[in-house]
Design a protein around this motif. Structure first.
Motif, PDB file in Angstrom:
ATOM      1  N   GLY A 163      27.458  37.618  38.311  1.00 59.48           N
ATOM      2  CA  GLY A 163      28.796  37.268  38.005  1.00 59.48           C
ATOM      3  C   GLY A 163      29.986  37.988  38.387  1.00 59.48           C
ATOM      4  O   GLY A 163      31.020  37.858  38.188  1.00 59.48           O
ATOM      5  N   TYR A 164      29.500  38.872  39.558  1.00 57.60           N
ATOM      6  CA  TYR A 164      30.448  39.904  40.104  1.00 57.60           C
ATOM      7  C   TYR A 164      31.619  39.003  40.882  1.00 57.60           C
ATOM      8  O   TYR A 164      32.941  39.087  40.855  1.00 57.60           O
ATOM      9  CB  TYR A 164      29.782  40.863  40.911  1.00 57.60           C
ATOM     10  N   ILE A 165      31.112  38.066  41.682  1.00 57.79           N
ATOM     11  CA  ILE A 165      31.998  37.160  42.529  1.00 57.79           C
ATOM     12  C   ILE A 165      32.699  36.380  41.604  1.00 57.79           C
ATOM     13  O   ILE A 165      34.031  36.222  41.912  1.00 57.79           O
ATOM     14  CB  ILE A 165      31.222  36.385  43.628  1.00 57.79           C
ATOM     15  N   GLU A 166      32.253  35.764  40.455  1.00 60.49           N
ATOM     16  CA  GLU A 166      32.998  34.970  39.593  1.00 60.49           C
ATOM     17  C   GLU A 166      34.111  35.966  39.050  1.00 60.49           C
ATOM     18  O   GLU A 166      35.116  35.109  38.649  1.00 60.49           O
ATOM     19  CB  GLU A 166      32.100  34.458  38.474  1.00 60.49           C
ATOM     20  N   ALA A 167      33.721  36.954  38.611  1.00 62.31           N
ATOM     21  CA  ALA A 167      34.680  38.087  37.866  1.00 62.31           C
ATOM     22  C   ALA A 167      35.752  38.415  38.840  1.00 62.31           C
ATOM     23  O   ALA A 167      36.817  38.388  38.425  1.00 62.31           O
ATOM     24  CB  ALA A 167      34.165  39.153  37.472  1.00 62.31           C
ATOM     25  N   MET A 168      35.244  38.627  40.219  1.00 55.90           N
ATOM     26  CA  MET A 168      36.337  38.949  41.323  1.00 55.90           C
ATOM     27  C   MET A 168      37.191  37.914  41.418  1.00 55.90           C
ATOM     28  O   MET A 168      38.348  37.902  41.734  1.00 55.90           O
ATOM     29  CB  MET A 168      35.537  39.430  42.366  1.00 55.90           C
ATOM     30  N   SER A 169      36.674  36.701  41.389  1.00 55.01           N
ATOM     31  CA  SER A 169      37.728  35.249  41.638  1.00 55.01           C
ATOM     32  C   SER A 169      38.466  35.117  40.452  1.00 55.01           C
ATOM     33  O   SER A 169      39.297  34.235  40.577  1.00 55.01           O
ATOM     34  CB  SER A 169      36.714  34.181  41.946  1.00 55.01           C
ATOM     35  N   ALA A 170      38.263  35.846  39.203  1.00 52.85           N
ATOM     36  CA  ALA A 170      38.949  35.211  38.218  1.00 52.85           C
ATOM     37  C   ALA A 170      40.480  35.472  38.196  1.00 52.85           C
ATOM     38  O   ALA A 170      41.257  34.627  37.785  1.00 52.85           O
ATOM     39  CB  ALA A 170      38.538  35.875  36.840  1.00 52.85           C
ATOM     40  N   PRO A 171      41.090  36.662  38.613  1.00 58.11           N
ATOM     41  CA  PRO A 171      42.365  36.951  38.921  1.00 58.11           C
ATOM     42  C   PRO A 171      42.986  35.953  39.819  1.00 58.11           C
ATOM     43  O   PRO A 171      43.970  35.332  39.562  1.00 58.11           O
ATOM     44  CB  PRO A 171      42.484  38.083  39.238  1.00 58.11           C
ATOM     45  N   HIS A 172      42.114  35.827  40.864  1.00 60.57           N
ATOM     46  CA  HIS A 172      42.609  34.839  41.856  1.00 60.57           C
ATOM     47  C   HIS A 172      42.755  33.340  41.185  1.00 60.57           C
ATOM     48  O   HIS A 172      43.657  32.777  41.437  1.00 60.57           O
ATOM     49  CB  HIS A 172      41.822  34.651  42.996  1.00 60.57           C
ATOM     50  N   LYS A 173      41.738  32.870  40.412  1.00 63.88           N
ATOM     51  CA  LYS A 173      41.717  31.687  39.715  1.00 63.88           C
ATOM     52  C   LYS A 173      42.922  31.495  38.756  1.00 63.88           C
ATOM     53  O   LYS A 173      43.668  30.797  38.612  1.00 63.88           O
ATOM     54  CB  LYS A 173      40.338  31.510  39.186  1.00 63.88           C
ATOM     55  N   ASN A 175      45.764  33.207  38.709  1.00 64.16           N
ATOM     56  CA  ASN A 175      46.948  33.150  39.840  1.00 64.16           C
ATOM     57  C   ASN A 175      46.999  31.411  40.388  1.00 64.16           C
ATOM     58  O   ASN A 175      48.139  31.160  40.148  1.00 64.16           O
ATOM     59  CB  ASN A 175      47.042  34.176  41.068  1.00 64.16           C
ATOM     60  N   ILE A 176      45.817  31.160  40.754  1.00 63.46           N
ATOM     61  CA  ILE A 176      45.978  30.026  41.315  1.00 63.46           C
ATOM     62  C   ILE A 176      46.455  28.964  40.341  1.00 63.46           C
ATOM     63  O   ILE A 176      47.174  27.811  40.499  1.00 63.46           O
ATOM     64  CB  ILE A 176      44.583  29.592  42.067  1.00 63.46           C
ATOM     65  N   GLN A 177      45.706  29.001  38.933  1.00 67.92           N
ATOM     66  CA  GLN A 177      45.916  28.082  37.888  1.00 67.92           C
ATOM     67  C   GLN A 177      47.654  28.107  37.486  1.00 67.92           C
ATOM     68  O   GLN A 177      48.247  27.153  37.334  1.00 67.92           O
ATOM     69  CB  GLN A 177      44.865  28.349  36.811  1.00 67.92           C
ATOM     70  N   ARG A 178      47.767  29.512  37.434  1.00 70.40           N
ATOM     71  CA  ARG A 178      49.248  29.764  37.203  1.00 70.40           C
ATOM     72  C   ARG A 178      50.237  28.980  38.220  1.00 70.40           C
ATOM     73  O   ARG A 178      51.182  28.204  37.694  1.00 70.40           O
ATOM     74  CB  ARG A 178      49.760  31.114  36.844  1.00 70.40           C
ATOM     75  N   ALA A 183      53.535  24.681  39.846  1.00 77.20           N
ATOM     76  CA  ALA A 183      53.752  23.767  40.595  1.00 77.20           C
ATOM     77  C   ALA A 183      53.930  22.287  40.013  1.00 77.20           C
ATOM     78  O   ALA A 183      54.453  21.513  40.217  1.00 77.20           O
ATOM     79  CB  ALA A 183      52.973  23.702  41.791  1.00 77.20           C
ATOM     80  N   GLN A 184      53.008  22.233  39.252  1.00 71.20           N
ATOM     81  CA  GLN A 184      52.607  21.125  38.484  1.00 71.20           C
ATOM     82  C   GLN A 184      53.838  20.738  37.441  1.00 71.20           C
ATOM     83  O   GLN A 184      54.516  19.586  37.472  1.00 71.20           O
ATOM     84  CB  GLN A 184      51.598  20.820  37.311  1.00 71.20           C
ATOM     85  N   ALA A 185      54.485  21.867  36.840  1.00 76.20           N
ATOM     86  CA  ALA A 185      55.621  21.738  35.948  1.00 76.20           C
ATOM     87  C   ALA A 185      56.868  21.442  37.157  1.00 76.20           C
ATOM     88  O   ALA A 185      57.801  20.424  36.682  1.00 76.20           O
ATOM     89  CB  ALA A 185      56.179  23.061  35.291  1.00 76.20           C
TER      90      ALA A 185
END
Length: 376
Positions: A163-173, A175-178, A183-185
């Motif tokens: 799950g390292y890659i998943e955890a590594m991508s979490a902040p990016h996810k 940020n992307i989600q935010r 953008a949606q708002a």
């Protein structure tokens, strides 16, 4: 022709027997054209120059000690130069499928070596860098066996259950989600503003349309009312003009009738009255003259005769007025002036006669020589 062999466009023909090849190779290389191959003496074989591929699935450990499963695909072929064809022919001519196997093994070794010097973050974010380094390190080794690598593609990198890659991508996810939410708002807000603007413009357009329609309806109603009133107004104007014309005609007829009455009744009556007045005046004058004549016995018979005829003269003159169409400008005064003129003329005639009579009498009274004068 018997013994003449021609290789395909993606093949190299290797002829063994007879002369040796370039650089002391045990065979000669023929590409792009045919060659006479004598049976029994010489032997020809064909080496494929077509593109081939090799798939590598290798478990590698990164510099951080994290195991990764890397899947890559290598596209390669035998080099076009004679040296590469000779090297590849000496190694793979009898079993050309071994080119893919050997290529996979070579790249697997270089892949493990390079991944071991990189972190997961570098491998994930710099995948092209990884492929370039693997190609550079394997280039000389592949050339030694006569193969040329066209490309290396890293298809996937998997860390299994760590799950390292998943955890590594979490902040990016996150940020992307935010960023996606923002953008949606913003998009929703922009859409709402656009909708409000569109609604406002529609309302303004509807209001302007209603105003224009109201003005148009008012103009139509006014035109219709004017058209409906045009007939009665025209009739009223026509009747008014007819009445005015009739009134003017009646006034003209009344003036004409008045003039006719004046000409037929008033003027004859005035003329008759003036005639009577003149006759009376003449009669009075006659009587006065007769009285004076009676008082003066020296008047001659001619004087008496003229005096007797004077009323008749005046009467005849007045009678001429009754039958004449006389236009009197100032009414009865003008008619009186005419009659007075006639009487004055008669009296002037009478005075002239008198003067002549007096002169005659004077001449007769003057004593002639030898005539006696009777003084009473």
């Amino acid at each position: 022709m018997f013994g003449y062999r021609v290789p395909a466009p993606d093949q190299a023909m290797l002829i063994s027997g007879g002369k040796r090849g370039l650089g002391g190779a045990p065979f000669r290389v023929v590409t792009g054209h045919g060659k006479l191959v004598l049976p029994i003496i010489r032997k020809s074989r064909f080496l494929s120059l077509a593109m081939a591929e090799s798939e590598v699935v290798e478990k590698c450990v990164t510099r951080q000690g994290i195991a990764l499963t890397v899947r890559a695909v290598i596209a390669f072929k035998v080099g076009n130069d004679v040296e590469s064809i000779v090297n590849a022919g000496q190694r793979f001519l009898s079993d050309q499928e071994q080119m893919s196997v050997l290529t996979g093994r070579i790249f697997a070794g270089h892949l493990r070596s390079i991944i071991g010097s990189m972190t997961v973050e570098e491998i994930v974010t710099e995948r092209q860098k990884l492929a370039t380094e693997v190609l550079d390190t394997s280039k000389s080794e592949m050339a030694s066996i006569g193969l040329h690598v066209d490309s290396l593609q890293i298809q996937s990198i998997d860390d299994g259950d760590t799950g390292y890659i998943e955890a590594m991508s979490a902040p990016h996810k996150a940020n992307i989600q935010r960023a996606a939410q923002v953008a949606q708002a913003q998009a929703t807000q922009a859409a709402a503003q656009a909708q409000q603007e569109a609604t406002r413009k529609q309302a303004e357009y509807a209001r302007e349309t209603a105003i224009v329609q109201a003005k148009y309806n008012a103009e139509v109603d006014q035109a219709r009312a004017e058209a409906e009133q045009a007939g009665p107004l025209a009739l009223a104007h026509a009747q008014q003009e007819v009445l005015a014309a009739q009134t003017e005609l009646a006034q003209r007829q009344a003036r004409l009738r008045e003039e006719q009455l004046v000409a037929e009744v008033v003027k004859p009556a005035q003329a008759e009255a003036e005639r009577i007045r003149l006759v009376a005046q003449a009669e009075a004058e006659r009587m006065r003259v007769q009285a004076e004549a009676a008082a003066s016995n020296d008047r001659v018979a001619l004087d008496r005769m003229l005096i007797d005829q004077l009323p008749m003269i005046v009467k005849e003159a007045a009678g001429g007025l009754s039958g004449a169409n006389v236009n009197v400008l100032n009414g009865a005064d003008g008619l009186g002036e005419i009659a007075a003129g006639l009487v004055s003329q008669g009296l002037t005639i009478l005075d002239s006669v008198r003067a002549n009579l007096s002169a005659t009498e004077d001449r007769e009274e003057t004593p002639r020589p030898g005539t006696a004068i009777d003084i009473t």
